[in-house]
Design a protein around this motif. Structure first.
Motif, PDB file in Angstrom:
ATOM      1  N   LEU B 347      70.363 -22.855  59.745  1.00  9.61           N
ATOM      2  CA  LEU B 347      69.724 -22.100  58.659  1.00  9.61           C
ATOM      3  C   LEU B 347      69.169 -23.122  57.666  1.00  9.61           C
ATOM      4  CD1 LEU B 347      69.190 -19.533  56.936  1.00  9.61           C
ATOM      5  CD2 LEU B 347      71.509 -19.817  56.030  1.00  9.61           C
ATOM      6  N   SER B 348      67.896 -22.994  57.320  1.00 11.88           N
ATOM      7  CA  SER B 348      67.320 -23.965  56.392  1.00 11.88           C
ATOM      8  C   SER B 348      66.061 -23.406  55.726  1.00 11.88           C
ATOM      9  CB  SER B 348      66.979 -25.267  57.137  1.00 11.88           C
ATOM     10  OG  SER B 348      66.610 -26.261  56.200  1.00 11.88           O
ATOM     11  N   TYR B 349      65.391 -24.216  54.928  1.00  7.09           N
ATOM     12  CA  TYR B 349      64.080 -23.874  54.349  1.00  7.09           C
ATOM     13  C   TYR B 349      63.371 -25.178  54.062  1.00  7.09           C
ATOM     14  CZ  TYR B 349      65.668 -25.374  49.751  1.00  7.09           C
ATOM     15  OH  TYR B 349      66.123 -26.120  48.715  1.00  7.09           O
ATOM     16  N   LYS B 350      62.053 -25.114  53.881  1.00  6.70           N
ATOM     17  CA  LYS B 350      61.293 -26.326  53.631  1.00  6.70           C
ATOM     18  C   LYS B 350      61.199 -26.536  52.114  1.00  6.70           C
ATOM     19  CE  LYS B 350      56.896 -28.581  54.495  1.00  6.70           C
ATOM     20  NZ  LYS B 350      55.878 -28.478  53.478  1.00  6.70           N
ATOM     21  N   PRO B 351      61.894 -27.548  51.583  1.00  8.52           N
ATOM     22  CA  PRO B 351      61.869 -27.736  50.128  1.00  8.52           C
ATOM     23  C   PRO B 351      60.582 -28.449  49.703  1.00  8.52           C
ATOM     24  CG  PRO B 351      63.276 -29.369  51.148  1.00  8.52           C
ATOM     25  CD  PRO B 351      62.703 -28.557  52.263  1.00  8.52           C
ATOM     26  N   ASP B 352      60.090 -28.100  48.491  1.00  8.18           N
ATOM     27  CA  ASP B 352      58.923 -28.792  47.963  1.00  8.18           C
ATOM     28  C   ASP B 352      59.364 -29.875  46.987  1.00  8.18           C
ATOM     29  OD1 ASP B 352      59.907 -26.778  46.243  1.00  8.18           O
ATOM     30  OD2 ASP B 352      58.114 -26.984  45.014  1.00  8.18           O
ATOM     31  N   PHE B 353      60.671 -29.958  46.746  1.00  7.00           N
ATOM     32  CA  PHE B 353      61.177 -30.842  45.712  1.00  7.00           C
ATOM     33  C   PHE B 353      62.623 -31.148  46.069  1.00  7.00           C
ATOM     34  CE2 PHE B 353      62.848 -32.147  41.662  1.00  7.00           C
ATOM     35  CZ  PHE B 353      61.766 -32.600  40.918  1.00  7.00           C
ATOM     36  N   ASP B 354      63.026 -32.381  45.862  1.00  3.72           N
ATOM     37  CA  ASP B 354      64.385 -32.773  46.229  1.00  3.72           C
ATOM     38  C   ASP B 354      65.379 -32.264  45.186  1.00  3.72           C
ATOM     39  OD1 ASP B 354      66.637 -33.920  47.183  1.00  3.72           O
ATOM     40  OD2 ASP B 354      65.954 -36.004  47.010  1.00  3.72           O
ATOM     41  N   LEU B 355      65.550 -30.938  45.179  1.00  2.87           N
ATOM     42  CA  LEU B 355      66.413 -30.340  44.154  1.00  2.87           C
ATOM     43  C   LEU B 355      67.875 -30.706  44.352  1.00  2.87           C
ATOM     44  CD1 LEU B 355      64.901 -26.813  43.561  1.00  2.87           C
ATOM     45  CD2 LEU B 355      65.207 -28.603  41.853  1.00  2.87           C
ATOM     46  N   ALA B 356      68.266 -30.970  45.597  1.00  2.98           N
ATOM     47  CA  ALA B 356      69.671 -31.282  45.848  1.00  2.98           C
ATOM     48  C   ALA B 356      70.069 -32.512  45.043  1.00  2.98           C
ATOM     49  CB  ALA B 356      69.867 -31.525  47.340  1.00  2.98           C
ATOM     50  N   THR B 357      69.265 -33.571  45.155  1.00  2.24           N
ATOM     51  CA  THR B 357      69.557 -34.781  44.394  1.00  2.24           C
ATOM     52  C   THR B 357      69.396 -34.536  42.892  1.00  2.24           C
ATOM     53  OG1 THR B 357      68.632 -36.012  46.232  1.00  2.24           O
ATOM     54  CG2 THR B 357      68.976 -37.223  44.186  1.00  2.24           C
ATOM     55  N   PHE B 358      68.325 -33.813  42.549  1.00  2.00           N
ATOM     56  CA  PHE B 358      68.024 -33.605  41.134  1.00  2.00           C
ATOM     57  C   PHE B 358      69.150 -32.855  40.426  1.00  2.00           C
ATOM     58  CE2 PHE B 358      66.285 -31.053  37.685  1.00  2.00           C
ATOM     59  CZ  PHE B 358      65.650 -32.023  36.931  1.00  2.00           C
ATOM     60  N   MET B 359      69.565 -31.737  41.020  1.00  2.00           N
ATOM     61  CA  MET B 359      70.562 -30.895  40.362  1.00  2.00           C
ATOM     62  C   MET B 359      71.883 -31.639  40.211  1.00  2.00           C
ATOM     63  SD  MET B 359      69.235 -28.132  39.421  1.00  2.00           S
ATOM     64  CE  MET B 359      68.006 -26.878  39.708  1.00  2.00           C
ATOM     65  N   LYS B 360      72.217 -32.377  41.254  1.00  2.00           N
ATOM     66  CA  LYS B 360      73.472 -33.124  41.192  1.00  2.00           C
ATOM     67  C   LYS B 360      73.396 -34.157  40.061  1.00  2.00           C
ATOM     68  CE  LYS B 360      74.447 -35.350  44.865  1.00  2.00           C
ATOM     69  NZ  LYS B 360      74.359 -35.543  46.242  1.00  2.00           N
ATOM     70  N   SER B 361      72.234 -34.817  39.941  1.00  2.11           N
ATOM     71  CA  SER B 361      72.104 -35.899  38.970  1.00  2.11           C
ATOM     72  C   SER B 361      72.067 -35.403  37.527  1.00  2.11           C
ATOM     73  CB  SER B 361      70.844 -36.716  39.254  1.00  2.11           C
ATOM     74  OG  SER B 361      70.825 -37.141  40.596  1.00  2.11           O
ATOM     75  N   VAL B 362      71.325 -34.327  37.268  1.00  2.00           N
ATOM     76  CA  VAL B 362      71.197 -33.904  35.864  1.00  2.00           C
ATOM     77  C   VAL B 362      72.392 -33.072  35.415  1.00  2.00           C
ATOM     78  CG1 VAL B 362      68.694 -33.938  35.986  1.00  2.00           C
ATOM     79  CG2 VAL B 362      69.910 -31.772  36.279  1.00  2.00           C
ATOM     80  N   ALA B 363      73.187 -32.617  36.356  1.00  5.22           N
ATOM     81  CA  ALA B 363      74.435 -31.919  36.037  1.00  5.22           C
ATOM     82  C   ALA B 363      74.273 -30.878  34.934  1.00  5.22           C
ATOM     83  CB  ALA B 363      75.506 -32.938  35.643  1.00  5.22           C
ATOM     84  N   GLY B 364      73.325 -29.983  35.146  1.00  4.61           N
ATOM     85  CA  GLY B 364      73.222 -28.840  34.232  1.00  4.61           C
ATOM     86  C   GLY B 364      72.405 -29.060  32.974  1.00  4.61           C
ATOM     87  N   ARG B 365      71.945 -30.288  32.740  1.00  3.78           N
ATOM     88  CA  ARG B 365      71.206 -30.509  31.481  1.00  3.78           C
ATOM     89  C   ARG B 365      69.731 -30.120  31.645  1.00  3.78           C
ATOM     90  NH1 ARG B 365      72.305 -36.575  31.018  1.00  3.78           N
ATOM     91  NH2 ARG B 365      72.363 -36.278  33.269  1.00  3.78           N
ATOM     92  N   LEU B 366      69.473 -28.851  31.970  1.00  2.00           N
ATOM     93  CA  LEU B 366      68.095 -28.406  32.196  1.00  2.00           C
ATOM     94  C   LEU B 366      67.429 -28.022  30.873  1.00  2.00           C
ATOM     95  CD1 LEU B 366      68.590 -26.236  35.392  1.00  2.00           C
ATOM     96  CD2 LEU B 366      67.457 -28.463  35.226  1.00  2.00           C
ATOM     97  N   ALA B 367      66.146 -28.349  30.774  1.00  5.45           N
ATOM     98  CA  ALA B 367      65.418 -28.066  29.532  1.00  5.45           C
ATOM     99  C   ALA B 367      64.990 -26.608  29.495  1.00  5.45           C
ATOM    100  CB  ALA B 367      64.191 -28.965  29.429  1.00  5.45           C
ATOM    101  N   THR B 368      65.286 -25.922  28.403  1.00  7.52           N
ATOM    102  CA  THR B 368      64.823 -24.550  28.223  1.00  7.52           C
ATOM    103  C   THR B 368      63.496 -24.590  27.485  1.00  7.52           C
ATOM    104  OG1 THR B 368      65.885 -24.399  26.087  1.00  7.52           O
ATOM    105  CG2 THR B 368      67.200 -23.751  27.997  1.00  7.52           C
ATOM    106  N   LYS B 369      62.877 -23.422  27.354  1.00  9.28           N
ATOM    107  CA  LYS B 369      61.626 -23.298  26.609  1.00  9.28           C
ATOM    108  C   LYS B 369      61.844 -23.791  25.176  1.00  9.28           C
ATOM    109  CE  LYS B 369      58.417 -19.652  25.306  1.00  9.28           C
ATOM    110  NZ  LYS B 369      58.224 -18.206  25.234  1.00  9.28           N
ATOM    111  N   ALA B 370      63.020 -23.451  24.620  1.00 10.62           N
ATOM    112  CA  ALA B 370      63.315 -23.866  23.243  1.00 10.62           C
ATOM    113  C   ALA B 370      63.444 -25.379  23.143  1.00 10.62           C
ATOM    114  CB  ALA B 370      64.606 -23.190  22.764  1.00 10.62           C
ATOM    115  N   ASP B 371      64.043 -25.999  24.172  1.00 12.22           N
ATOM    116  CA  ASP B 371      64.148 -27.464  24.170  1.00 12.22           C
ATOM    117  C   ASP B 371      62.761 -28.103  24.136  1.00 12.22           C
ATOM    118  OD1 ASP B 371      66.934 -27.747  24.244  1.00 12.22           O
ATOM    119  OD2 ASP B 371      66.973 -27.350  26.403  1.00 12.22           O
ATOM    120  N   ILE B 372      61.845 -27.534  24.919  1.00 17.94           N
ATOM    121  CA  ILE B 372      60.496 -28.086  24.969  1.00 17.94           C
ATOM    122  C   ILE B 372      59.812 -27.912  23.621  1.00 17.94           C
ATOM    123  CG2 ILE B 372      58.210 -27.835  26.042  1.00 17.94           C
ATOM    124  CD1 ILE B 372      59.696 -27.036  28.626  1.00 17.94           C
TER     125      ILE B 372
END
Lengths: 429, 545, 165
Positions: B347-372
């Motif tokens: 079971l898989s899908y074709k990713p357009d972005f290496d989210l696996a590495t990204f999500m692990k690295s940023v550990a939840g510190r995602l920018a919201t609209k308010a942050d921007i």
């Protein structure tokens, strides 16, 4: 009345009056030296306030008060802008100042800059006056060469640059905020006020915009004192001013008169009476934007802000347009309507669309398509324009029309009746 | 004035009735809150004031002239007249002027029915037509493949020009000529822009219009469906207007989504595929080399049988199941259920972005609209929000244009967003990771050499990022593996004190994160592709025997 | 696209203002001086030169009546016809010009020498009727004789310039 004192025009007629040498022989830069060496900026402003000098561009706003609005503690640079966009039909006095006495304007700019803590002056000259700009540029170069302009003026620590800037054919740029937009390289649309230029003008900085004659008057006021100047005129309208007379007089031209001078004397003494011995019919006393007055009113009115107000008109820019009995006030008004329609900047609805409509009605009447209801329609459209436009150009379109219709109804009736002569049937629409 | 004035109130009287309004509010907005709609054309929320249409004039006590309510700030004790014969006459007068040279072609105008000019004339206008002079006809012209300009319908509110200048930062529309000859136009007759079509949405009349909607069904005949644009991760709210089975337009007007009234060219004009005759709209089964229509029952039975046969013959893992970054979470979960039923691990899908590495690295510190919106510095690495996420680009540019935040861009593409960047570093493709390491304290010389830029570029960029206190790092799809890890580490490795750092992945597809969440635990796409390599490259379609 | 002296002039203009956009009006004059009119190409060039957008240039060119966004004759005869001039017979002057040159207002003679335009008040009301050739010093207190003399002078001038290359 004794020979009137000449303030702005005293050097007119002297050979080579536009040169620095001749200027210096006739009190040139005396006032600048007095101001920068022996007066505090606030004292200069006080002197101008005392003189009761009112703006000579058209609105007649007290100059000292305008200068007083500039915030002293603003950290932003301050600008002096000279409005040399003289475009009001009937007005050609500023051109005379710049052609014959350019240094008086430069000196006035520099004194204003000193008083207001500015280091840059721009002289915005209408595009058509290309050669006048050349004269000003030569005079400015002379002034720089002799240390009246630029760094450390007259050895003091006051420095100021003066530049000319050309317009390119837009009457609206005589409106001070439109002028500032134009100077910033934009279309000449008037800005929303407030903020006024004294607070947020050129590049958002405190700016004083003054007419050519206003600034050219300042050196005399500083040299001779504000009180002396005021006493030349009336209590409320201080000093003398230039008027430019054109139309059906024997000697049209620019004359300096003390405020309160009788119009009758101006027309008969200075201007040598009406041409061909004709009868006077009408006068537009302050540039095309002000209401027209009849011969009878013209003969009893005095040239000051208050007296002209009593006959329902204004001193405006000092452009006196004289019409003798051969003039047709409908046609002269139609031509003004065309002018205002052509010069509307297009910003606001009443001036842009109302002006166009108004011109079409006049056009139709003039070719014989007048209808009995047209005068009511013109009045009604005028009411929808006047006081509703973004700047005063809308009012300037309406006042000449309504005053002409009121004071010369027979000319309008004759125009309306043209169609009856020209055609059997009403004109096609 | 302090900023907390909005929470304070003042009292004004409207036609003699005292009302309480927020202090410091624009009169037109304050009146709207009282349920009093002041007609207007040129006023538009979030656009610079213009005060040119003169429709919103009101009488304010002690003022000699009528005043535009769109530029007047309410003051305690202000007495306003909005519904007097004077104001009614004035409104009629202005509308009469606007209609004087108007073609009055409402019956063939595509704005008819949702035209502000039409609405206001019905509400406030003159019944008699007093204008009997000649009009100045101007033919309508196409100014882009998407937009046409019917200049004679214009009321010169310049919303379009301001939207193009201020919202879009494009400035492709111009005011041409003067006075009664004035028109909206472009430099040389053709729009040089992003074709977002927002100018059409804000136009109160039928002046700027969508070519794709020319002579289409009337607005009141359209079924309007609120939905979400499926082109990118921004997920703008759109209303699709359809009649029968044909979609005629996509608008954001009066939208309430995160995009407010903004759409980009994709969401605005990229709907024609829906109407395409080439779409597969029913199941097809290939027989004797030809695809033939089938019923769903037949099709499902056919697929189930074939998959069962394959699993029986070659083992369950011979069947792989692929989800997608372009479909909903529900669909991806359903796909996972199918895989489970088939008992396959593939079971898989074709990713357009290496989210696996990204999500692990940023550990939840995602920018919201308010942050921007509240960032003092925005750093884009390896991407171009203008392409990847146009709404995000629009939102991040607003504070940048107002001078409240600074933008830095480093990319191997000539990213369009660089136009407003304080600094743009053009990288060698793949140079993202080394640049980031240089920024995080590595040698500028080494970093610059490998990243294909000058050491001074790296130093200047590092200095700017170190000066930030609220930093948003936008990571584009050109960043992989090490670059993603380095980007995520930037927050802790940047020198010069503490700062609030958040991250935004510039994923390209509309549901990349959802696919990662639902299918991210499956087998890597490359493994699936590897195992099925023979099948993928097979040139003959599979056909039942 | 501009001669070196004119490029230098624009460089000098740019030093006068804190914003380069301010130099637009004078720079357009410099360009029009050289070409007689301001083509789209020239507008695009000035936009790049001043670091502004082409749209900003075009907005300005089409707003101000003295910038020609299409070619005009070598001598652009601009006759003021606003009220003060009208009172003094400007309609006769422009009518005479139209008849003599056999063109209408806004049109250019076949030899490309003259364009006649009706313009609004030029601030020469005391010396009406008058006209302005290009951006030269005004020709004032016009009579038909003076108009004839002016046209002769301009034709001679054009011929002299033509023979000089």
């Amino acid at each position: 009345m004794a020979d009137p004192v000449k303030v702005v025009s005293k050097r007119f007629g002297i050979p080579d009056s536009h040169t620095l040498d001749v200027y210096l022989q006739h009190d040139g830069y005396v006032a600048l030296e007095k101001a920068v060496k022996s007066m505090q900026p606030a004292e200069v402003i006080d002197e101008v306030k005392k003189s009761a000098l009112r703006g000579r561009g058209g609105a007649g706003f007290p100059t000292g008060m305008k200068w007083g609005f500039v915030p002293k503690d603003s950290p932003k640079p301050k600008y002096i802008v000279c409005n040399a966009d003289e475009s009001e039909p009937g007005t050609f006095k500023d051109r005379a100042v710049m052609e014959f006495d350019p240094h008086s304007l430069i000196e006035g700019c520099l004194i204003a800059a000193y008083a207001l803590g500015s280091h840059t002056c721009y002289i915005y000259i209408r595009g058509e006056y290309g050669w006048v700009q050349d004269i000003m540029d030569v005079a400015i170069r002379e002034a720089y060469a002799k240390g009246y302009c630029g760094k450390n003026i007259l050895g003091t620590d006051f420095s100021c640059d003066v530049y000319t800037h050309p317009g390119a054919g837009a009457y609206i740029c005589g409106e001070e905020t439109a002028l500032l937009n134009s100077l910033e390289g934009k279309r000449g649309h008037p800005r929303i006020k407030p903020p006024f230029p004294a607070v947020e003008g050129l590049y958002g900085c405190p700016t004083v915009v003054n007419n050519v004659e206003t600034l050219a008057t300042v050196p005399w006021i500083i040299q001779h004192g504000g009180d002396t100047f005021r006493q030349l005129g009336t209590e409320k309208s201080g000093g003398t001013r230039l008027v430019s007379v054109c139309g059906h007089v024997n000697k049209p031209g620019v004359y300096e008169i003390p405020l309160g001078y009788p119009m009758k004397d101006l027309l008969e003494k200075e201007c040598g009476g009406i041409r061909n011995g004709n009868k006077l019919k009408a006068v537009i006393p302050g540039g095309s934007s002000v209401p027209i007055i009849t011969a009878e009113e013209a003969y009893r009115v005095k040239l000051d802000f208050e007296s002209i107000g009593e006959v329902g008109s204004m001193l405006g820019s000092g452009g006196v347009i004289v019409m003798d009995e051969t003039a047709d006030v409908f046609e002269s008004t139609f031509r003004l309507v065309h002018f205002y329609k052509h010069e509307s900047c297009g910003w606001c609805t009443p001036c842009r669309d109302g002006g166009d409509w108004m011109e079409q009605i006049f056009d139709r009447i003039s070719i014989g398509g007048g209808r009995s209801e047209d005068l009511d329609l013109i009045t009604s459209l005028g009411r929808n324009i006047e006081g509703k436009s973004h700047c005063a150009l809308g009012d300037a379109l309406v006042w000449p029309i309504t005053s002409a219709m009121k004071k010369f109804p027979e000319d309008f009736q004759r125009a309306l009746d043209r169609g009856k002569k020209l055609l059997r049937e009403p004109a096609a629409v | 004035m302090s900023t907390d004035t909005t929470s304070q109130t003042c009292t004004i009287t409207v036609d003699g009735v005292p009302v309480v309004v927020p202090a410091g509010a624009l009169l037109i907005e304050a009146l709207k809150m009282q349920g009093i709609d002041i007609p207007n054309f040129c006023y538009y929320q979030n656009l610079p004031a213009q005060a040119s249409c003169r429709m919103c004039l009101v009488r304010i006590e002690k003022m000699p002239r009528l005043q535009p309510s769109c530029t007047t700030i309410v003051k305690d004790g202000m007495a306003v007249e909005v519904n007097t014969p004077e104001i009614t006459d004035m409104r009629r007068g202005m509308l009469e002027f606007m209609l004087a040279d108007h073609p009055l072609d409402c019956p063939v105008c595509d704005r008819g029915g949702e035209c502000e000019l039409q609405d206001n004339v019905f509400k406030f206008g003159h019944v008699d037509a007093r204008f009997t002079e000649d009009k100045h006809p101007i033919p309508d012209v196409d100014i882009s493949p998407f937009i046409y300009n019917d200049a004679q319908r214009c009321v010169f509110c310049y919303r379009c020009v301001r939207v193009c200048d201020v919202w879009m930062d494009v400035g492709a529309l111009a005011k041409l000529n003067r006075g009664s000859h004035e028109t909206i136009g472009t430099f040389d007759g053709w729009l040089d822009c992003e074709h977002c079509g927002n100018c059409v949405d804000v136009c109160p009349t039928g002046t700027l219009m969508h070519t794709s909607y020319k002579y289409g069904p009337r607005p009141w005949n359209l079924d309007e469906t609120e939905t979400t644009c499926s082109y990118c991760a921004d997920g703008c709210r759109v209303r699709l207007g359809s009649r029968g089975n044909v979609v005629h337009r996509s608008v954001a007007r009066q939208g309430t989504g995160i995009n407010e009234e903004y759409l980009c060219v994709k969401g605005r004009y990229g709907f024609d595929y829906i109407n395409s005759g080439e779409r597969v709209t029913q199941p097809l089964i290939r027989k004797h080399g030809e695809l033939r229509p089938a019923t769903w029952d037949d099709a499902l039975e056919h697929v189930a049988k074939r998959l069962g046969d394959i699993a029986k013959a070659k083992g369950a893992d011979a069947v792989a199941v692929l989800g997608s970054t372009r479909i909903t979470n529900e669909a991806n979960v359903a796909i996972a259920i199918v895989a489970d039923a088939l008992d396959t691990t593939q079971l898989s899908y074709k990713p357009d972005f290496d989210l696996a590495t990204f999500m692990k690295s940023v550990a939840g510190r995602l920018a919201t609209k308010a942050d921007i919106a509240s960032a003092d510095t925005i750093f884009v690495i390896g991407g171009d929000p203008k392409e990847d996420q146009p709404l995000t680009a629009h939102q991040l540019l607003q504070p940048v244009l107002k001078g409240r935040s600074a933008l830095y861009v480093a990319s191997s593409r000539l990213a369009r967003i660089r136009k407003r960047a304080s600094q743009f570093v053009h990288l060698r493709p793949g140079g993202e990771a080394v640049l980031l390491l240089g920024l995080a304290g590595g040698s500028s010389d080494v970093s610059a050499k490998s990243a294909g830029c000058a050491p001074s570029d790296v130093e200047a960029l590092r200095k700017a990022l170190e000066a930030s206190r609220r930093l948003v790092v936008m990571v584009g799809s050109e960043c992989h593996g090490a670059a993603l890890e380095a980007a995520a580490a930037l927050g802790s490795l940047l020198g010069d004190g503490e700062r609030h750092v958040t991250y935004r992945p510039l994923v390209e597809d509309n549901n990349s994160v959802g696919a990662y969440d639902t299918l991210g635990q499956g087998v890597a796409y490359s493994e699936v592709i590897g195992a099925l390599g023979d099948l993928i490259t097979a040139s003959t379609p599979s056909e039942p025997t | 696209m501009l001669t070196p002296e004119r490029e230098k002039k624009i460089d000098e203009l740019l030093t006068r203002y804190p914003s380069s956009r301010s130099a637009l009006l004078p720079a357009l004059w410099v360009a029009q001086e050289q070409y007689g009119w301001i083509s789209l190409e020239l507008q695009r060039y000035l936009a790049i030169r001043l670091g502004i957008t082409p749209e900003q240039v075009r907005e300005v060119v089409t707003f101000y009546s003295m910038y020609n966004d299409r070619p005009v004759g070598k001598y652009h005869l601009q006759v003021c016809c606003t009220t003060p001039c009208m009172l003094m017979g400007s309609d006769d002057v422009i009518g005479y010009l139209e008849k003599k040159l056999d063109i209408g207002r806004g049109q250019t003679t076949g030899d490309g020498l003259f364009t006649v335009s009706q313009v609004e008040c030029l601030g020469s009301c005391g010396t009406a009727p008058m006209l302005q050739v290009n951006r030269e010093k005004y020709d004032e207190n016009l009579t038909t004789e003076k108009v004839d003399a002016l046209l002769d002078r301009l034709r001679t001038q054009a011929a002299a310039e033509g023979s000089n290359g």
